[in-house]
Every structure is written in structure tokens, then in C-alpha cells.
Scaffold this motif. Structure first.
Motif, mmCIF file in Angstrom:
data_model
loop_
_atom_site.group_PDB
_atom_site.id
_atom_site.type_symbol
_atom_site.label_atom_id
_atom_site.label_comp_id
_atom_site.label_asym_id
_atom_site.label_seq_id
_atom_site.Cartn_x
_atom_site.Cartn_y
_atom_site.Cartn_z
ATOM 1 N N SER A 43 -82.705 -2.230 7.121
ATOM 2 C CA SER A 43 -82.387 -0.861 7.501
ATOM 3 C C SER A 43 -82.279 -0.821 9.022
ATOM 4 O O SER A 43 -83.030 -1.514 9.708
ATOM 5 C CB SER A 43 -83.495 0.085 7.046
ATOM 6 N N ILE A 44 -81.363 0.001 9.516
ATOM 7 C CA ILE A 44 -81.277 0.116 10.982
ATOM 8 C C ILE A 44 -82.369 1.039 11.524
ATOM 9 O O ILE A 44 -82.555 1.150 12.725
ATOM 10 C CB ILE A 44 -79.891 0.634 11.452
ATOM 11 N N ARG A 88 -68.139 1.572 4.537
ATOM 12 C CA ARG A 88 -69.303 2.426 4.793
ATOM 13 C C ARG A 88 -70.634 1.783 4.374
ATOM 14 O O ARG A 88 -71.635 2.480 4.189
ATOM 15 C CB ARG A 88 -69.178 3.805 4.100
ATOM 16 N N SER A 89 -70.631 0.457 4.194
ATOM 17 C CA SER A 89 -71.897 -0.179 3.802
ATOM 18 C C SER A 89 -72.851 -0.296 4.992
ATOM 19 O O SER A 89 -74.063 -0.459 4.804
ATOM 20 C CB SER A 89 -71.638 -1.552 3.184
ATOM 21 N N GLY A 90 -72.303 -0.218 6.214
ATOM 22 C CA GLY A 90 -73.182 -0.230 7.392
ATOM 23 C C GLY A 90 -72.957 -1.407 8.330
ATOM 24 O O GLY A 90 -73.795 -1.666 9.204
ATOM 25 N N LYS A 91 -71.839 -2.087 8.213
ATOM 26 C CA LYS A 91 -71.576 -3.298 9.022
ATOM 27 C C LYS A 91 -71.550 -2.993 10.525
ATOM 28 O O LYS A 91 -72.259 -3.623 11.309
ATOM 29 C CB LYS A 91 -70.234 -3.940 8.601
ATOM 30 N N SER A 92 -70.708 -2.013 10.895
ATOM 31 C CA SER A 92 -70.591 -1.714 12.330
ATOM 32 C C SER A 92 -71.906 -1.194 12.881
ATOM 33 O O SER A 92 -72.278 -1.503 14.022
ATOM 34 C CB SER A 92 -69.503 -0.669 12.574
ATOM 35 N N SER A 93 -72.620 -0.422 12.069
ATOM 36 C CA SER A 93 -73.907 0.119 12.535
ATOM 37 C C SER A 93 -74.858 -1.017 12.869
ATOM 38 O O SER A 93 -75.551 -0.982 13.897
ATOM 39 C CB SER A 93 -74.553 0.995 11.464
ATOM 40 N N HIS A 119 -78.875 -3.315 2.157
ATOM 41 C CA HIS A 119 -79.008 -2.477 3.344
ATOM 42 C C HIS A 119 -79.290 -1.004 3.003
ATOM 43 O O HIS A 119 -79.089 -0.578 1.871
ATOM 44 C CB HIS A 119 -77.697 -2.611 4.144
ATOM 45 N N LYS A 120 -79.709 -0.273 3.989
ATOM 46 C CA LYS A 120 -80.064 1.168 3.897
ATOM 47 C C LYS A 120 -81.270 1.375 2.972
ATOM 48 O O LYS A 120 -81.328 2.369 2.251
ATOM 49 C CB LYS A 120 -78.880 2.003 3.392
ATOM 50 N N GLY A 171 -63.827 -2.725 5.770
ATOM 51 C CA GLY A 171 -64.294 -2.807 4.384
ATOM 52 C C GLY A 171 -63.177 -3.070 3.386
ATOM 53 O O GLY A 171 -63.395 -3.646 2.322
ATOM 54 N N THR A 197 -75.191 6.159 14.894
ATOM 55 C CA THR A 197 -74.245 5.470 13.999
ATOM 56 C C THR A 197 -73.627 6.437 12.987
ATOM 57 O O THR A 197 -72.621 6.130 12.375
ATOM 58 C CB THR A 197 -74.927 4.328 13.221
ATOM 59 N N LEU A 198 -74.259 7.610 12.855
ATOM 60 C CA LEU A 198 -73.703 8.631 11.936
ATOM 61 C C LEU A 198 -72.287 9.004 12.358
ATOM 62 O O LEU A 198 -71.463 9.423 11.551
ATOM 63 C CB LEU A 198 -74.576 9.891 11.956
ATOM 64 N N ASP A 229 -84.092 2.209 3.749
ATOM 65 C CA ASP A 229 -84.997 3.246 4.257
ATOM 66 C C ASP A 229 -85.057 4.439 3.311
ATOM 67 O O ASP A 229 -86.052 5.143 3.242
ATOM 68 C CB ASP A 229 -84.555 3.709 5.656
ATOM 69 N N SER A 241 -64.776 4.738 10.746
ATOM 70 C CA SER A 241 -64.540 3.603 9.881
ATOM 71 C C SER A 241 -63.733 2.536 10.633
ATOM 72 O O SER A 241 -62.827 2.856 11.393
ATOM 73 C CB SER A 241 -63.772 4.091 8.664
ATOM 74 N N THR A 242 -64.102 1.275 10.440
ATOM 75 C CA THR A 242 -63.397 0.192 11.141
ATOM 76 C C THR A 242 -62.107 -0.111 10.392
ATOM 77 O O THR A 242 -62.154 -0.441 9.206
ATOM 78 C CB THR A 242 -64.279 -1.090 11.142
HETATM 79 N N1 LIG Z 1 -79.769 5.539 5.817
HETATM 80 C C1 LIG Z 1 -79.097 4.577 6.429
HETATM 81 N N2 LIG Z 1 -77.811 4.779 6.810
HETATM 82 C C2 LIG Z 1 -77.158 3.777 7.433
HETATM 83 C C3 LIG Z 1 -77.786 2.527 7.696
HETATM 84 N N3 LIG Z 1 -76.868 1.723 8.314
HETATM 85 C C4 LIG Z 1 -75.739 2.451 8.433
HETATM 86 N N4 LIG Z 1 -75.916 3.672 7.899
HETATM 87 C C5 LIG Z 1 -74.907 4.757 7.845
HETATM 88 O O1 LIG Z 1 -73.834 4.337 7.026
HETATM 89 C C6 LIG Z 1 -72.621 4.947 7.480
HETATM 90 C C7 LIG Z 1 -71.517 3.922 7.548
HETATM 91 O O2 LIG Z 1 -71.812 2.984 8.540
HETATM 92 P P1 LIG Z 1 -70.706 2.037 9.222
HETATM 93 O O3 LIG Z 1 -71.468 1.140 10.131
HETATM 94 O O4 LIG Z 1 -69.614 2.842 9.809
HETATM 95 O O5 LIG Z 1 -70.168 1.237 7.963
HETATM 96 P P2 LIG Z 1 -69.073 0.081 7.932
HETATM 97 O O6 LIG Z 1 -69.512 -0.876 6.878
HETATM 98 O O7 LIG Z 1 -68.830 -0.467 9.283
HETATM 99 O O8 LIG Z 1 -67.820 0.882 7.410
HETATM 100 P P3 LIG Z 1 -66.262 0.483 7.493
HETATM 101 O O9 LIG Z 1 -65.949 0.380 8.934
HETATM 102 O O10 LIG Z 1 -65.568 1.628 6.816
HETATM 103 O O11 LIG Z 1 -66.072 -0.793 6.750
HETATM 104 C C8 LIG Z 1 -72.942 5.604 8.827
HETATM 105 O O12 LIG Z 1 -73.049 6.994 8.621
HETATM 106 C C9 LIG Z 1 -74.301 5.031 9.209
HETATM 107 O O13 LIG Z 1 -75.098 5.957 9.928
HETATM 108 C C10 LIG Z 1 -79.154 2.351 7.285
HETATM 109 O O14 LIG Z 1 -79.805 1.307 7.482
HETATM 110 N N5 LIG Z 1 -79.737 3.404 6.665
#
Ligand SMILES: Nc1nc2c(ncn2[C@@H]2O[C@H](COP(=O)(O)OP(=O)(O)OP(=O)(O)O)[C@@H](O)[C@H]2O)c(=O)[nH]1
Length: 389
Positions: free
Chosen positions: A202-203, A54-59, A161-162, A102, A73-74, A164, A78-79
Motif C-alpha cells: 500500500s502507498i 488504475r491498479s496503482g502503478k504510477s502512484s 496492492h491497495k 494499463g 496520487t488521487l 490498506d 491515467s498513463t
Molecule cells: N487505497 C489506495 N489507493 C491507491 C493506492 N495506490 C494507488 N491508489 C489509487 O489508485 C488510483 C489509480 O492510481 P494510478 O497510479 O493512476 O494507477 P495506474 O496503474 O498508473 O493507472 P493507469 O495509468 O491507468 O494504468 C489513484 O486514485 C491512486 O490514488 C493504494 O495503495 N491504496
């Protein structure tokens, strides 16, 4: 408008942490997968996206390379499988992104680190700055040291990351703290030589595109030549700042040697959006059977801002655009600027040809093409007219 091919390759994963199916290639390859990776794909630099869940990789991957809007992306799940994504949109920007789950376990016997890190150009480690980052720092240390043992040429990029959700002071403090701890951990483990680059991302703004631009640029051996060409155009045309953009992703693959300020970059990104949107609405293809594209050799645009600045965009090739920022007074000599642009475009074309001819050649050599030298320091002999004279 050209778009990315939908060639995401999803590899089935049995759901157990650290256990990877053999046909993905973590263990012994079966014949088919092996052939794919060791032929054309193998030549493309590979960018790995790693970090905690959930760190934001896929996003990041979806927003930068698949035009997903940040809010969508919300709903990303999870990948739990490795996703390989081929980015083929231009001759310069050709690489594979591997999005890792992750929960990956480097100590699992099925994890083939030689194969994973061996062909890797850059490793992007994503840290969620809105969360407690101690676990992430441990994982960063394990990941980086493991990768470095296999391949010392990997560029290590840490995305804080994140950001914002953070105030400016907290943002800076987090960056300083993460930087300090990550480097201390590496020195304690005896890996002082490893260099980590840090980016606040930040995305929800342009920071993720800017950070990815810098990651991709490090994988382009021709970068010094491109930067040098941009410097020449700027000097001879009285341009203040110029970016060579990959139009689809809006990452810039090169800019001149003056520092990048975020506002200029954002302005240029917005200009590309405007050009593409207007072209979609009012552009037309001459022949109906022709594939309609919003960006083609006719694409150019001029925007005058109310602060006496001009934004000027010209198509370089199917995938690349040159976007320049200059003072309105200096735009009087548009003819000279256009002529210099044509020289620039021709020179870029030569760099492309050279790249295609000598895929394996590094920029330390000094090849000769079409009677013009492209030196290892990026110096290109060219015919630009100096507008400033
Ligand atoms: N506020 C904020 N939230 C973000 C940002 N990037 C991603 N998110 C949120 O973080 C959550 C997890 O994002 P994913 O992209 O699924 O994370 P992941 O690292 O791919 O997770 P895994 O697949 O479990 O490893 C989502 O709800 C996104 O909307 C960002 O830059 N800012």
C-alpha cells in the motif's frame, strides 16, 4: 539534500491501445533512441511496472521515487504513454523504471517483446486487491509467460496492492487466493518453472518501500557481500539489527541475515526523516557557494527510546546510511562501535570500487582488491574489533 534528477522521459503515445510509436523503440528503433538504450542506459537493470488500468502503478513510482505524498496520487491522470524514469541516486541503486499504460496489448504487431523483456531485470505486476482480480490474473498470466519466453532471468514480483482498505483476514485470504490461482494458471499453461514472489503493498504505509527494497535487492549482485558485512558489524558491535539505507528513497539495499520486522524498518525510516528534517533546519554549509545538503559526511544521529533501545545512524557515503538498532546497555562501548563502523565503511567503499571496475563481473568470482578478498559467498576479510570480547 540530494534529490533525484528530474529526468523522467515521457514518450508520446498516440492514445490507441496497444499501438506504440516507433521512436519509443517498440518497433524498429530510429538511430537516436537506439544509441541511448544500447549504451549507458542499457547496462542499468530495468524494472517494468505492469498491471491493469488504475491498479496503482504510477502512484507507486511517484511515492517511492519522487516523494509524492500518497494523497496527491488521487489526482494522477491515467498513463497513456510509457514513462521511463532513470533512478541514479547511488552507485548501487541505479536502474530504470518503465511505467506502462494499463491498456497495453502484447499481441499488437508494434509491441517488440524482445526489446522490452530482453533487458529487463524485474517485472513488477500490480494487482488492485480492492477490485475483482480475475481479469488481473489473466493479464498476469499472459504477461509473465510472454516475458519468460523472451528472458528466463527476469524476477517476477506480484504486488497485491491497495491492501490498506482491507481487513487482516481478508488481506491474508486474498493473498492466498491470488497466489494459488496465479500458480495454478502457470502450471496449466506448462510453466511450472516460473517463480512468482508476492508482496502485500500500500502507498499509505511502509509496505510499498519494503516491497520495493526486496525487488531492488535482487538486482544487486553484491548483495551477499553487503549482507555479510552487516552480519560482521552486528556480531562485533552487539547490534541487533542493521539496515543499509538508500537515504533518498528510504529503500534498504541490504540488511543482516536476521528476519526483518516491519516495526523496526518503520522506526529506521522515521529516523532518516527526522535526521533530514533537522539537518535542513539547523544544518549549514561552510561556504556559501557550496551546494547545501541535508545529508553529508557529518551526518550521524543517536536516538534513545524509552524501552531501552538505541537507534544509531551513520553516513556511509553521499547516498547511503547505516541505521542500527541495539540495546542501550550495549551502547556503552560507543568507541568500538564507531571503529567497527569505519571498517565497515571502508569495506563498502571497496565493494563500490570493485563494482565500478568490473561492472560485468558477477558475485561468483573471487577478485582481490587492496589485498583483501571478496569471495563469491560474500565473505569479506576485514579488521573489525569484537566488542563482545
Ligand atoms: N487505497 C489506495 N489507493 C491507491 C493506492 N495506490 C494507488 N491508489 C489509487 O489508485 C488510483 C489509480 O492510481 P494510478 O497510479 O493512476 O494507477 P495506474 O496503474 O498508473 O493507472 P493507469 O495509468 O491507468 O494504468 C489513484 O486514485 C491512486 O490514488 C493504494 O495503495 N491504496
Amino acid at each position: 539534500m540530494s534529490s533525484y534528477p528530474d529526468d523522467e522521459e515521457v514518450v508520446p503515445f498516440d492514445g490507441h491501445a496497444g499501438s506504440f510509436p516507433k521512436d519509443f523503440g517498440y518497433g524498429a528503433f530510429d538511430g537516436d533512441t537506439d544509441v541511448t538504450l544500447s549504451t549507458t542506459n542499457e547496462q542499468k537493470p530495468r524494472i517494468l511496472l505492469m498491471g491493469l488500468r488504475r491498479s496503482g502503478k504510477s502512484s507507486i513510482q511517484k511515492v517511492v521515487f519522487h516523494k509524492m505524498s500518497p494523497n496527491e496520487t488521487l489526482f494522477l491522470e491515467s498513463t497513456n504513454k510509457i514513462v521511463k524514469d532513470d533512478i541514479n541516486n547511488s552507485s548501487f541503486v541505479q536502474f530504470q523504471i518503465w511505467d506502462f499504460p494499463g491498456q497495453i496489448d502484447f499481441f499488437d504487431s508494434t509491441f517488440d517483446s524482445d526489446m522490452i523483456f530482453g533487458g529487463c531485470g524485474a517485472l513488477v505486476f500490480v494487482i488492485d486487491a480492492q477490485d475483482d482480480y480475475m481479469d488481473a490474473l489473466n493479464k498476469l498470466n499472459i504477461t509473465v509467460t510472454k516475458a519468460y519466453k523472451v528472458n528466463q532471468n527476469i524476477k517476477f514480483e506480484v504486488f497485491i496492492h491497495k491492501v490498506d482498505g482491507l481487513g487482516d483476514d481478508f488481506k491474508m485470504e486474498s493473498q492466498r487466493d491470488i497466489h494459488q490461482r496465479a500458480n495454478d494458471d502457470l502450471s496449466d499453461a506448462g510453466y511450472d518453472k516460473i517463480h512468482l514472489s508476492f508482496h502485500l503493498t500500500s502507498i499509505y504505509d511502509h509496505s510499498i518501500f519494503e516491497a520495493f527494497s526486496k525487488v531492488v535487492q535482487k538486482l544487486i549482485p553484491q548483495l551477499p557481500a553487503l549482507e555479510n558485512l552487516l552480519n560482521i558489524v552486528n556480531t562485533n558491535s552487539a547490534i541487533e539489527k542493521s539496515f543499509l539505507f538508500d537515504v533518498v528513497s528510504k529503500i534498504y539495499i541490504a540488511t543482516d541475515s536476521t528476519p526483518v520486522d516491519m516495526q523496526s524498518y518503520e522506526l529506521c525510516c522515521d529516523m532518516i526523516d527526522v535526521v533530514i528534517d533537522v539537518s535542513w533546519i539547523y544544518g549549514y554549509s561552510v561556504k556559501e557557494e557550496q551546494e547545501t545538503t541535508a545529508f553529508d559526511e557529518q551526518s550521524s544521529s543517536l536516538i534513545k527510546l524509552n524501552n531501552g533501545t538505541v537507534l544509531y545512524l551513520r553516513e556511509v557515503n553521499k547516498f547511503l546510511a547505516l541505521v542500527c538498532i541495539l540495546r542501550e546497555d550495549n551502547f556503552d562501548h560507543k568507541g568500538v562501535i564507531d571503529y567497527n563502523f569505519l571498517c565497515f565503511r571502508e569495506a563498502i567503499q571497496q565493494v563500490f570500487e570493485l563494482r565500478n571496475k568490473h561492472q560485468s563481473m558477477t558475485n561468483s568470482s573471487s577478485p582481490v582488491i587492496n589485498g583483501k578478498n571478496i569471495h563469491g559467498d560474500g565473505h569479506v576479510n576485514s579488521n573489525f574489533i569484537d566488542e563482545t570480547n
